[in-house]
Design an enzyme around this catalytic site. Structure first.
Site, mmCIF file in Angstrom:
data_model
loop_
_atom_site.group_PDB
_atom_site.id
_atom_site.type_symbol
_atom_site.label_atom_id
_atom_site.label_comp_id
_atom_site.label_asym_id
_atom_site.label_seq_id
_atom_site.Cartn_x
_atom_site.Cartn_y
_atom_site.Cartn_z
ATOM 1 N N GLU A 285 0.836 -1.210 0.000
ATOM 2 C CA GLU A 285 0.000 0.000 0.000
ATOM 3 C C GLU A 285 0.868 1.257 0.000
ATOM 4 O OE1 GLU A 285 -3.194 0.027 -0.435
ATOM 5 O OE2 GLU A 285 -3.265 -2.155 -0.464
ATOM 6 N N ASP A 366 3.606 -4.190 -5.913
ATOM 7 C CA ASP A 366 4.176 -5.477 -5.482
ATOM 8 C C ASP A 366 5.699 -5.444 -5.614
ATOM 9 O OD1 ASP A 366 1.704 -6.506 -4.921
ATOM 10 O OD2 ASP A 366 1.556 -7.748 -6.723
#
Length: 441
Positions: A285, A366
């Site tokens: 995040e 990611d």
């Protein structure tokens, strides 16, 4: 001869229904596959796969019914002139209760009140079935019927409280906007979105959920340390009681400038026994923040919104457009509704484009978490979230390309497993050096 706008809109809606149903059928066939995708064999347990498959199929059957009923109602409302009929009835209702029916703001609010009541009535059976049959059968629903209706009543109350001033402002802006109408509308919606993004987590979200500070401990220290290392201005770290309504899990962050907050679902903490997995999810995040994904998305939405208002100003006084949908007057709100229907093809294209960008952003976030040193933890965290949420394991490539804003798990794991170009290069150089040294010996 005037262009048949209404017939064209209904025709395109039906075309998109058949196209999306075709994609749904492809996805349904993928969901019925009895085996895991090869990359997930040995990663996802067979028990979880069977539960995920059953849950996904139940949602798929429900989706077919819901979409069929929706296209029937939406097409009938437009084709049989229900909107102009209801607009006249709402005006008649104002005459009955006393207010001036010539007042467009009052007329519009009466119209919207009726639309809201209709929407609540028609959506209620589907919401109840989804929550108390499908979600409950698969162990996700945790809310009582009382809590369900209490949330619904709160939502209606907020709409009644916030809707009228917003609608009134839009009508006044359109009536007084002149040649700069598109700019004024966009500026109003821009300010409104900023205000709502600021007030929602502080005033509105707590009406539905309880937010408590994350207790002192290793998890809190690790998240704060991670945020500090990235110079993320973390002010508060909350846990939200998502478990009161569902056992689905998530985490998110919000806030502007130097006032950022991170929220963890209590279900996420319960499901991820390894705290490093939670920290890896937060690293993902924070990657969105560090890479400015939220800002890019916000800017893209603002550009689309401005272009939409620009298009609206070109047709808002079109007699042919209003008459095609059965209106002999040109109310502001009705004009906006009709215009939104006429640009449905563009909406689909924009949505598809934003999904492509969003999936790219997910891969980048990611990779960011991976570079921070959490490849294994993020991998296991993604698998855990997939298992606990019983997300679809088998996905049709066409369906996911069109609908998904996040890449399927198989693709995300494959990207995480790919070696970094830099580390791969160093690895090859080390091998060459070892071979060279051995040959010299």
């Amino acid at each position: 001869m005037a262009f048949p706008y209404m017939e064209a809109v209904v025709g395109f809606m039906i075309f998109m229904y058949f196209f999306e149903t075709y994609l749904d059928l492809r996805q349904h066939a993928a969901l019925k596959l009895p085996t895991l995708p090869k990359p997930l064999e040995g990663v996802i347990s067979q028990e979880k796969f069977e539960k995920s498959r059953a849950y996904s199929l139940d949602k798929s059957y429900f989706h077919f019914v819901h979409e069929f009923v929706t296209i029937l109602m939406d097409s009938a409302i437009l084709f049989f002139g229900v909107l102009p009929w209801f607009w006249k009835k709402s005006g008649n209702f104002l005459v009955l209760i006393g207010p001036n029916a010539e007042n467009e703001i009052l007329h519009t609010l009466a119209f919207l009140a009726g639309v809201m009541i209709w929407s609540q009535i028609t959506d209620l059976p589907f919401s109840l079935y989804s929550t108390f049959v499908i979600e409950a059968h698969h162990g996700f629903n945790k809310q009582t019927i009382w809590l369900f209706f209490r949330d619904m009543i709160k939502g209606i109350a907020l709409a009644v409280l916030l809707g009228p001033p917003i609608v009134a402002a839009i009508i006044i802006i359109v009536q007084k906007g002149g040649p700069y109408l598109a700019i004024y509308l966009w500026a109003f919606m821009f300010v409104l979105s900023i205000v709502m993004m600021t007030l929602y987590p502080i005033l509105i979200a707590p009406l539905f959920n309880k937010f408590t500070p994350l207790p002192e401990g290793e998890l809190r220290v690790k998240i704060q340390k991670l945020a500090s290392s990235l110079k993320f201005p973390l002010k508060k770290l909350f846990v939200v009681d998502g478990s009161t309504r569902s056992s689905h899990s998530n985490a998110y962050m919000y806030g502007f400038f130097k006032n950022k907050r991170i929220v963890l679902y209590d279900t996420l903490i319960q499901q991820c026994k390894n705290e490093e997995e939670i920290v890896a999810v937060i690293a993902h995040e924070l990657g969105h923040w560090k890479l400015n994904h939220t800002m890019y998305t916000f800017i893209a939405v603002q550009i689309v919104t401005f272009l939409q208002f620009g298009g609206y100003t070109l047709v808002r006084n079109s007699n042919d457009l209003f008459q095609s949908f059965g209106f002999d007057t040109q109310p502001v709100l009705i004009g906006l509704i009709i215009f939104q229907h006429t640009v449905i093809p563009l909406h689909h294209l924009v949505s598809f484009g934003l999904n492509l960008v969003s999936r790219s952003f997910e891969f980048q976030a990611d990779a960011f978490a991976k570079k921070l040193g959490y490849p294994k933890e993020l991998r296991s965290g993604l698998v855990k979230l997939q298992e606990e949420n019983l997300s679809a394991m088998n996905t049709d490539p066409w369906y996911s390309a069109y609908h998904y804003s996040h890449p399927p798990l198989v693709e995300r794991l494959a990207a995480l497993d790919e070696p970094d170009k830099k580390s791969e290069f160093l690895h090859r150089m080390n091998i060459k050096e070892l071979v060279s040294n051995s040959s010299k010996e």
